[in-house]
Write a protein that holds these residues in place. Structure first.
Motif, PDB file in Angstrom:
ATOM      1  N   CYS A 344       0.841  -1.205   0.000  1.00 27.74           N
ATOM      2  CA  CYS A 344       0.000   0.000   0.000  1.00 27.74           C
ATOM      3  C   CYS A 344       0.869   1.246   0.000  1.00 27.74           C
ATOM      4  O   CYS A 344       1.382   1.653   1.059  1.00 27.74           O
ATOM      5  CB  CYS A 344      -0.924   0.004   1.221  1.00 27.74           C
ATOM      6  SG  CYS A 344      -1.824   1.564   1.427  1.00 27.74           S
ATOM      7  N   TYR A 347      -2.140   4.487  -2.705  1.00 29.75           N
ATOM      8  CA  TYR A 347      -2.983   4.583  -3.904  1.00 29.75           C
ATOM      9  C   TYR A 347      -2.712   3.344  -4.748  1.00 29.75           C
ATOM     10  O   TYR A 347      -1.719   2.626  -4.569  1.00 29.75           O
ATOM     11  CB  TYR A 347      -2.678   5.854  -4.709  1.00 29.75           C
ATOM     12  CG  TYR A 347      -1.293   5.883  -5.286  1.00 29.75           C
ATOM     13  CD1 TYR A 347      -1.026   5.381  -6.569  1.00 29.75           C
ATOM     14  CD2 TYR A 347      -0.229   6.411  -4.554  1.00 29.75           C
ATOM     15  CE1 TYR A 347       0.263   5.390  -7.081  1.00 29.75           C
ATOM     16  CE2 TYR A 347       1.056   6.423  -5.063  1.00 29.75           C
ATOM     17  CZ  TYR A 347       1.303   5.909  -6.326  1.00 29.75           C
ATOM     18  OH  TYR A 347       2.579   5.908  -6.831  1.00 29.75           O
ATOM     19  N   THR A 349      -3.916   1.606  -8.960  1.00 27.81           N
ATOM     20  CA  THR A 349      -4.649   1.795 -10.206  1.00 27.81           C
ATOM     21  C   THR A 349      -5.348   0.491 -10.585  1.00 27.81           C
ATOM     22  O   THR A 349      -4.723  -0.568 -10.638  1.00 27.81           O
ATOM     23  CB  THR A 349      -3.709   2.227 -11.340  1.00 27.81           C
ATOM     24  OG1 THR A 349      -3.056   3.454 -10.962  1.00 27.81           O
ATOM     25  CG2 THR A 349      -4.485   2.441 -12.627  1.00 27.81           C
ATOM     26  N   GLN A 354      -7.264   5.597 -10.903  1.00 27.58           N
ATOM     27  CA  GLN A 354      -6.541   5.583  -9.637  1.00 27.58           C
ATOM     28  C   GLN A 354      -7.526   5.638  -8.453  1.00 27.58           C
ATOM     29  O   GLN A 354      -8.430   6.460  -8.411  1.00 27.58           O
ATOM     30  CB  GLN A 354      -5.591   6.779  -9.545  1.00 27.58           C
ATOM     31  CG  GLN A 354      -4.678   6.725  -8.323  1.00 27.58           C
ATOM     32  CD  GLN A 354      -3.780   7.928  -8.206  1.00 27.58           C
ATOM     33  OE1 GLN A 354      -4.175   8.952  -7.640  1.00 27.58           O
ATOM     34  NE2 GLN A 354      -2.569   7.827  -8.750  1.00 27.58           N
ATOM     35  N   PHE A 355      -7.305   4.701  -7.517  1.00 22.14           N
ATOM     36  CA  PHE A 355      -8.092   4.657  -6.279  1.00 22.14           C
ATOM     37  C   PHE A 355      -7.147   4.918  -5.112  1.00 22.14           C
ATOM     38  O   PHE A 355      -6.061   4.345  -5.038  1.00 22.14           O
ATOM     39  CB  PHE A 355      -8.762   3.289  -6.107  1.00 22.14           C
ATOM     40  CG  PHE A 355      -9.853   3.017  -7.106  1.00 22.14           C
ATOM     41  CD1 PHE A 355     -11.181   3.224  -6.768  1.00 22.14           C
ATOM     42  CD2 PHE A 355      -9.545   2.547  -8.385  1.00 22.14           C
ATOM     43  CE1 PHE A 355     -12.187   2.965  -7.689  1.00 22.14           C
ATOM     44  CE2 PHE A 355     -10.544   2.293  -9.307  1.00 22.14           C
ATOM     45  CZ  PHE A 355     -11.876   2.505  -8.962  1.00 22.14           C
ATOM     46  N   LYS A 356      -7.587   5.769  -4.191  1.00 24.85           N
ATOM     47  CA  LYS A 356      -6.722   6.179  -3.080  1.00 24.85           C
ATOM     48  C   LYS A 356      -7.084   5.438  -1.798  1.00 24.85           C
ATOM     49  O   LYS A 356      -8.220   5.021  -1.598  1.00 24.85           O
ATOM     50  CB  LYS A 356      -6.834   7.686  -2.854  1.00 24.85           C
ATOM     51  CG  LYS A 356      -6.397   8.514  -4.057  1.00 24.85           C
ATOM     52  CD  LYS A 356      -6.662   9.991  -3.837  1.00 24.85           C
ATOM     53  CE  LYS A 356      -6.269  10.806  -5.075  1.00 24.85           C
ATOM     54  NZ  LYS A 356      -6.583  12.252  -4.919  1.00 24.85           N
ATOM     55  N   CYS A 357      -6.099   5.324  -0.931  1.00 23.74           N
ATOM     56  CA  CYS A 357      -6.330   4.833   0.420  1.00 23.74           C
ATOM     57  C   CYS A 357      -6.672   6.033   1.301  1.00 23.74           C
ATOM     58  O   CYS A 357      -6.328   7.180   0.967  1.00 23.74           O
ATOM     59  CB  CYS A 357      -5.089   4.116   0.951  1.00 23.74           C
ATOM     60  SG  CYS A 357      -5.343   3.286   2.542  1.00 23.74           S
ATOM     61  N   TYR A 360      -3.995   8.598   2.121  1.00 22.73           N
ATOM     62  CA  TYR A 360      -3.332   9.275   1.008  1.00 22.73           C
ATOM     63  C   TYR A 360      -2.980  10.711   1.407  1.00 22.73           C
ATOM     64  O   TYR A 360      -3.802  11.448   1.933  1.00 22.73           O
ATOM     65  CB  TYR A 360      -4.244   9.290  -0.216  1.00 22.73           C
ATOM     66  CG  TYR A 360      -3.636   9.942  -1.430  1.00 22.73           C
ATOM     67  CD1 TYR A 360      -2.756   9.237  -2.251  1.00 22.73           C
ATOM     68  CD2 TYR A 360      -3.932  11.258  -1.755  1.00 22.73           C
ATOM     69  CE1 TYR A 360      -2.195   9.836  -3.371  1.00 22.73           C
ATOM     70  CE2 TYR A 360      -3.382  11.864  -2.869  1.00 22.73           C
ATOM     71  CZ  TYR A 360      -2.505  11.147  -3.672  1.00 22.73           C
ATOM     72  OH  TYR A 360      -1.946  11.742  -4.784  1.00 22.73           O
ATOM     73  N   SER A 364       1.651   5.924   4.296  1.00 21.48           N
ATOM     74  CA  SER A 364       1.267   4.715   3.570  1.00 21.48           C
ATOM     75  C   SER A 364       1.334   3.551   4.549  1.00 21.48           C
ATOM     76  O   SER A 364       1.953   3.633   5.609  1.00 21.48           O
ATOM     77  CB  SER A 364       2.189   4.484   2.372  1.00 21.48           C
ATOM     78  OG  SER A 364       3.514   4.243   2.826  1.00 21.48           O
ATOM     79  N   ILE A 380      -6.312  -0.249   0.118  1.00 20.53           N
ATOM     80  CA  ILE A 380      -5.634  -0.890  -1.012  1.00 20.53           C
ATOM     81  C   ILE A 380      -5.730  -2.409  -0.901  1.00 20.53           C
ATOM     82  O   ILE A 380      -5.954  -3.102  -1.901  1.00 20.53           O
ATOM     83  CB  ILE A 380      -4.158  -0.453  -1.078  1.00 20.53           C
ATOM     84  CG1 ILE A 380      -4.057   1.082  -1.161  1.00 20.53           C
ATOM     85  CG2 ILE A 380      -3.465  -1.115  -2.255  1.00 20.53           C
ATOM     86  CD1 ILE A 380      -4.785   1.691  -2.328  1.00 20.53           C
ATOM     87  N   TYR A 383      -9.218  -3.340  -1.935  1.00 18.34           N
ATOM     88  CA  TYR A 383      -9.412  -3.173  -3.376  1.00 18.34           C
ATOM     89  C   TYR A 383      -8.979  -4.443  -4.100  1.00 18.34           C
ATOM     90  O   TYR A 383      -9.671  -4.949  -4.992  1.00 18.34           O
ATOM     91  CB  TYR A 383      -8.584  -1.992  -3.895  1.00 18.34           C
ATOM     92  CG  TYR A 383      -9.045  -0.612  -3.470  1.00 18.34           C
ATOM     93  CD1 TYR A 383     -10.385  -0.331  -3.229  1.00 18.34           C
ATOM     94  CD2 TYR A 383      -8.114   0.430  -3.349  1.00 18.34           C
ATOM     95  CE1 TYR A 383     -10.782   0.943  -2.863  1.00 18.34           C
ATOM     96  CE2 TYR A 383      -8.510   1.710  -2.978  1.00 18.34           C
ATOM     97  CZ  TYR A 383      -9.844   1.958  -2.731  1.00 18.34           C
ATOM     98  OH  TYR A 383     -10.240   3.213  -2.370  1.00 18.34           O
TER      99      TYR A 383
END
Length: 642
Positions: A344, A347, A349, A354-357, A360, A364, A380, A383
């Motif tokens: 993690c 973020y 993809t 793009q998907f964020k934690c 972010y 991290s 993450i 996801y």
């Protein structure tokens, strides 16, 4: 000369015969009329005559009370008077209407409307024209008995609820019957009757309602009472004992405060609901007397939706609480394997987007396994789990773990929530499901929605090893339903250990909620209302602030209590909703500890007396526990840190 006058011998005989036939016919008609009056229609005319002499006034049965689990009164009644209008003589009603309007302070248009609404009722059936009579109204009626004999006082029992909207949505409220309810009741309801309109009042109306009686009095020609006939007594409604613990309810109400949201506390071992709060809430006492159209319109138009029971009707994205469903699905489906880890960088993809934690821009999580992913709520990791499982496997497990359908709670109008699937999107939107949508669902966003009660039942059921009891509010209710979903012991251990870590490990998202001496576990959730980028562009960060969730329980295995809290626009789950859960769980254990202390004290005293051969009777033990010294000793015990 005509034949009539020419035949003198036959003329008298024919005349007499005709007259005789006429007389016999008239006597026959009279006899038939007398027979009809005296025999055939005797009951009807007797009723009419009796109605002129005897006046029947209904005796309203008091509704049954509601008690909490310890027998304390939550909903009661108080005596009041309503004003009845006797409509036996429509001409008299029309003549006295202006005087009645002026004397009782009721607009004449309202009186005419009430008469119009009761036009389908029989004239001898009185109607309520003023549900709550003031002292001035009573004085007016008493002083005008002779000139306005159309008015009568009716004693009723109004509902008395706890003040301030306490437990308002769970208890519900009563209201005046509608025309549709009167028509469908087959004569059971009359205009002015009150019935349950929402909550437990509506759910158990037939049990609480009781059976009305009748008071019969003899009146003279001006309507004054001169004698009394035997009265048919009313049968009060049955009282019901609830599973609600009023102490926990009070803590939940105060801890949530004025914020919009809901609290549900239940015992997952039995399905008993210990507390249920929804804010904002109307004051049910306002409905105990007829509510005006303006007030009703204000309640319905209020953007805060005070009539919505958020505990069972707020269908909102559950946020990271849904990760417990995902973790259970991953371990049971073995996709990905339980040893799966993800990196993690805050973020990732997926499918070109793009998907964020949630961390972010701050930090991290690095390499994350399942335990760390739950404890630190890493987006993450989930996801990746969601991508591998796919929407239909997620839907399968979420549905079997209690989401996407009603829990069966004994309250009306419960909502189902939503667990999306390929079949659902095809049926509703007539399109295919896009794989990118699964990524959002995996962290409790997107199309998935749940109610606070559903989440409490789901988390409690998982911690119970896959046993999901039907939630209920009436104590000792028969035929409580139960759903079972096979969850391995290994899965339960891993998931519950992780939820324990959320509260009790160093990097847990709810470390500030730790309770000394209590295996307090849980999962926080922060659910977006709209996309953060869109919110920034609109410049409405306050209006679209995240919803705050927290579901906590204790102890870690086979929990006794699970509490689900929603704070709308509350922000981070552990900061807004978490403290409410902690307060309720702490209150539960504080109360349990006090009961245990009292039991131990009594048992020890009895044991000593038995060893001495002077055992005290059981009835003598309780007063010992309530002496000033004993109470002071218990209150002097140090309180656990919060």
């Amino acid at each position: 000369m005509s034949y009539w006058f020419g035949n003198d011998n036959r003329l008298p005989q024919q005349r007499l015969a005709i007259v005789s036939y006429v007389i016999v016919g008239m006597v026959g008609v009279l006899l038939i009329g007398f027979w009809k009056l005296q025999v055939i229609d005797s009951d009807k005319f007797l009723q009419w005559a009796e109605r002129n002499r005897v006046r029947s006034i209904p005796v309203i049965a008091p509704r049954g009370r509601m008690l909490d689990r310890d027998g304390r009164v939550l909903v009661d009644n108080y005596p009041s008077f309503s004003v009845l209008l006797l409509r036996d003589d429509p001409a008299q009603v029309e003549k006295n209407l202006p005087a009645i309007s002026e004397g009782l302070g009721i607009p004449i248009e309202d009186l005419k409307q009430q008469l119009q609404n009761s036009r389908n009722l029989k004239n001898f059936q009185p109607i309520v024209i003023k549900p709550e009579a003031s002292k001035a109204d009573i004085a007016f009626i008493d002083s005008h008995r002779s000139d306005i004999p159309l008015l009568e006082m009716l004693m009723v029992h109004r509902r008395r609820y706890m003040p301030g909207g306490f437990m308002a949505h769970a208890s519900g409220y009563v209201g005046e019957v509608s025309e549709q309810q009167i028509e469908a009741s087959n004569g059971r309801f009359r205009p002015g009757d009150f019935v349950g309109k929402s909550g437990l009042e509506r759910q158990y109306n037939d049990l609480l309602q009781g059976t009305d009686g009748m008071r019969r009095v003899v009146v003279n020609s001006v309507g004054k009472e001169v004698d009394h006939l035997p009265t048919q007594e009313a049968i009060p409604g049955k009282q019901i004992q609830l599973t609600i613990d009023s102490d926990l309810q009070q803590v939940a109400e105060q801890s949530l405060g004025a914020r919009d949201g809901a609290v549900v506390a239940l015992d997952p071992r039995s399905g008993e609901i210990l507390a249920m709060v929804s804010h904002p809430a109307p004051d049910p006492n306002d409905f105990a007397v007829r509510i005006s159209n303006e007030e009703w319109k204000q309640l319905n138009d209020d953007p805060a939706k005070p009539l919505l029971n958020r505990a069972i009707q707020a269908q909102l994205a559950p946020g990271s609480v849904f990760k417990i469903i995902m973790a259970t699905a991953m371990l049971e489906d073995k996709v990905p394997p339980s040893s799966f880890t993800a990196f993690c960088p805050a973020y990732a993809t997926f499918y070109g987007r793009q998907f964020k934690c949630w961390v972010y821009g701050k930090s991290s999580h690095g390499v994350v396994d399942l335990h760390k992913a739950i404890v630190e709520s890493c987006d993450i990791f989930f996801y990746n789990v969601g991508q591998r499982l796919g929407i239909d496997r997620i839907s399968y497990y979420a549905s079997h773990l209690g989401l996407g359908h009603r829990t069966g709670v004994d309250l009306p109008s419960e909502e189902t929530g939503l667990v999306p699937s390929e079949e659902w999107v095809q049926r509703v939107f007539h399109r295919k499901w896009y794989a990118g949508e699964t990524i959002s669902v995996a962290i409790g966003q997107g199309a998935v929605t749940a109610t606070p009660l559903q989440l409490a039942r789901a988390i409690g059921g998982i911690a119970m090893g896959g046993v999901f009891k039907q939630p209920h509010l009436v104590k000792d209710a028969p035929n409580i339903g139960e759903e079972r979903f096979n969850i391995s012991e290994s899965t339960v251990d891993k998931v519950t250990d992780a939820m324990y870590g959320v509260v009790n490990e160093a990097h847990g998202t709810a470390g500030a909620l730790k309770l000394t001496g209590v295996d307090f576990s849980g999962k926080s959730g922060t659910a977006q209302i709209i996309n953060y980028d869109l919110r920034s562009r609109l410049g409405k960060s306050k209006q679209f602030k995240d919803n705050s969730w927290f579901v906590g329980y204790a102890p870690r295995r086979t929990p006794e209590i699970v509490v689900s809290v929603l704070v709308q626009a509350g922000g981070h789950g552990s900061e807004a909703a978490g403290p409410v859960v902690r307060d309720v769980v702490k209150a539960y254990y504080d109360k349990k500890m006090k009961k245990t202390d009292g039991t131990v004290t009594a048992e020890n005293k009895e044991d000593k007396q038995q060893r001495r051969g002077t055992a005290a009777p059981a009835a003598a033990i309780q007063p010992v526990l309530n002496t000033p010294e004993a109470v002071a000793a218990r209150e002097a015990q140090p309180e656990e840190p919060r």
